[in-house]
Design an enzyme around this catalytic site. Structure first.
Site, short mmCIF file in Angstrom:
data_model
loop_
_atom_site.label_atom_id
_atom_site.label_comp_id
_atom_site.label_asym_id
_atom_site.label_seq_id
_atom_site.Cartn_x
_atom_site.Cartn_y
_atom_site.Cartn_z
N LYS A 38 0.84 -1.21 0.00
CA LYS A 38 0.00 0.00 0.00
C LYS A 38 0.87 1.26 0.00
O LYS A 38 2.08 1.18 0.28
CB LYS A 38 -0.90 -0.02 1.24
CG LYS A 38 -0.13 0.05 2.56
CD LYS A 38 -1.04 -0.23 3.75
CE LYS A 38 -0.23 -0.19 5.05
NZ LYS A 38 -1.06 -0.59 6.23
N TYR A 268 16.07 30.04 7.86
CA TYR A 268 14.99 30.86 8.42
C TYR A 268 15.06 30.96 9.93
O TYR A 268 15.35 29.98 10.61
CB TYR A 268 13.63 30.25 8.03
CG TYR A 268 13.31 30.35 6.57
CD1 TYR A 268 13.34 31.58 5.90
CD2 TYR A 268 12.97 29.21 5.85
CE1 TYR A 268 13.04 31.66 4.55
CE2 TYR A 268 12.66 29.29 4.51
CZ TYR A 268 12.70 30.51 3.86
OH TYR A 268 12.40 30.59 2.53
C1 LIG Z 1 -0.31 -1.60 6.80
C2 LIG Z 1 -0.90 -2.85 7.28
C3 LIG Z 1 -0.10 -4.00 7.48
C4 LIG Z 1 1.40 -3.99 7.42
O1 LIG Z 1 1.89 -3.50 8.64
P1 LIG Z 1 3.47 -3.43 8.95
O2 LIG Z 1 3.53 -3.01 10.37
O3 LIG Z 1 4.01 -2.41 8.01
O4 LIG Z 1 4.02 -4.77 8.69
C5 LIG Z 1 -0.73 -5.19 7.81
N1 LIG Z 1 -2.07 -5.25 7.95
C6 LIG Z 1 -2.87 -4.16 7.79
C7 LIG Z 1 -4.33 -4.31 7.97
C8 LIG Z 1 -2.31 -2.93 7.47
O5 LIG Z 1 -3.10 -1.86 7.33
#
Ligand SMILES: *Cc1c(COP(=O)(O)O)cnc(C)c1O
EC number: 5.1.1.1
Length: 378
Positions: A38, A268
């Site tokens: 994702k 800045y």
């Molecule tokens: C993002 C996500 C993962 C992966 O989690 P990590 O901590 O990056 O391994 C697994 N399951 C769900 C439902 C997620 O949203």
């Protein structure tokens, strides 16, 4: 400009992703691995990351949005894909047509999945029912579970859906809360089976649970951050200690060099002043590129083989580095973070300095930074 010396670049080592997935897969076997890609593969490029993960033995891919799953299919990836976070008005037709599995968190989603499959076929949509076991985020509430599994069984008999999985998500709050979540999960699975469902896979563990809690592995684990080579724990555990190699190196070239006198202010608000005559190097990445402004006067980067401190505020497009009396020239390479085995700061070092987690560091690299993939099958 030579492509070997980019102005700004996120270098993505696909061989590292492949090796990380293989290593993690061996750790959790016989449980299968879902590689979570994702958010553009946590900033690494979703399609490249997916291909590398499949080459490393991942059996499945996971994403949040259905659109992310569709993009994988459009790139020609035909491995099982699960999408679990849905727009209330989402059209599930693409899931039916493209064979994308849906994580289901409500009765309404179940009904709409069945309708889409019956209208657009070719067969039922594979669904994974999500039970909320205590994260209190998404998923079907425990009090609604009995009705949901009864509905799922009815829709399955009618040919609209097939319940291929049951899943949940751990809060990682403590060993005790994890254990309570596992117990709630087991009860929910028992209820689903009693209602006539026969899920092939149960899954509750993301990286932290999969690595740290063997009882949480069931038939499938969902590895996200760890396939990119970063630790999930946020407790100082390093990538190397977990046998992982960070896949992203963020780098650029020194855009300007300035000698300043003792007392000079820089960037800045002049939050930094030279304690003695010193040389400042200008690095052409800023918060628009995902460099946390919280790293002002705190973060470190690698220039000329040494780690150096950021001087003054991180701006939108650039920041300064205090070089002392060391040599530096316009065009020299700057490694912002990468594999600490190379001497560079790690994404974890940055996270620590910025008061966040490595996940946020790699995922927020901006669109102005080109990603260059190296290694892999390509
Ligand atoms: C993002 C996500 C993962 C992966 O989690 P990590 O901590 O990056 O391994 C697994 N399951 C769900 C439902 C997620 O949203």
């Amino acid at each position: 400009m030579s492509p070997a010396r980019p102005f700004r670049e996120a270098l993505i080592d696909l061989d590292a992703i492949e090796a990380n997935v293989r290593h993690l897969g061996e750790l959790v076997a016989p449980a299968e691995t879902m590689a979570v890609v994702k958010a553009n593969g946590y900033g690494h490029g979703a399609v490249d990351a997916a291909r590398a993960a499949l080459a490393g033995g991942a059996a499945r891919l996971g994403v949040a949005d259905l659109a992310e799953a569709v993009a994988l299919r459009e790139a020609g990836i035909d491995a099982p894909v699960l999408a679990w976070l849905h727009d209330p008005d989402a059209d599930f037709g693409p899931a039916a047509r493209l064979g994308i599995e849906l994580g289901i968190s409500s009765a309404a989603q179940l009904e709409r999945a069945a309708e889409a499959a019956l209208a657009e076929g070719p067969g039922p949509i594979g669904v994974h029912l999500k039970i909320d076991t205590g994260l209190s985020r998404n998923g079907i509430a425990a009090g609604d579970w009995a009705d949901a599994v009864a509905l799922a069984a009815r829709l399955e008999r009618a040919g609209g859906i097939r319940v291929t999985g049951i899943f949940s998500h751990l809060a990682n709050a403590s060993p005790e809360t994890d254990a309570a979540q596992l117990a709630a999960f087991d009860r929910a699975v028992d209820e689903a089976r009693a209602a006539g469902l026969a899920p092939e896979v149960r899954h509750i563990a993301a990286s932290a649970g999969a690595i740290g809690t063997p009882a949480a592995r069931y038939e499938l684990v969902r590895f996200g951050i760890s396939i990119y080579g970063l630790p999930p724990f946020g407790d100082g555990t390093t990538s190397a200690e977990l046998g992982l190699v960070p896949a992203m190196t963020l780098r650029g070239r020194v855009a300007a060099v300035r000698r300043v006198a003792a007392g000079a202010g820089a960037s800045y608000d002049h939050t930094w002043h030279a304690e003695r005559d010193t040389t400042l190097a200008l690095v052409p990445l800023g918060y628009a590129d995902g460099i946390p402004r919280h790293l002002s006067n705190r973060g470190e980067v690698l220039i000329g083989g040494r780690r150096r401190r950021i001087a003054g505020r991180v701006a939108m497009d650039q920041f300064l580095v205090d070089m002392g009396d060391d040599e530096v020239a316009v065009g020299d390479e700057v490694v912002l973070f990468g594999d600490p085995a190379t001497g560079a700061p790690s994404a974890e070092d940055w996270a620590e300095a910025a008061g966040t987690i490595g996940y946020e560091i790699v995922t927020r690299i901006g669109s102005r930074v080109p990603r260059t993939a190296v290694g892999g099958a390509a």
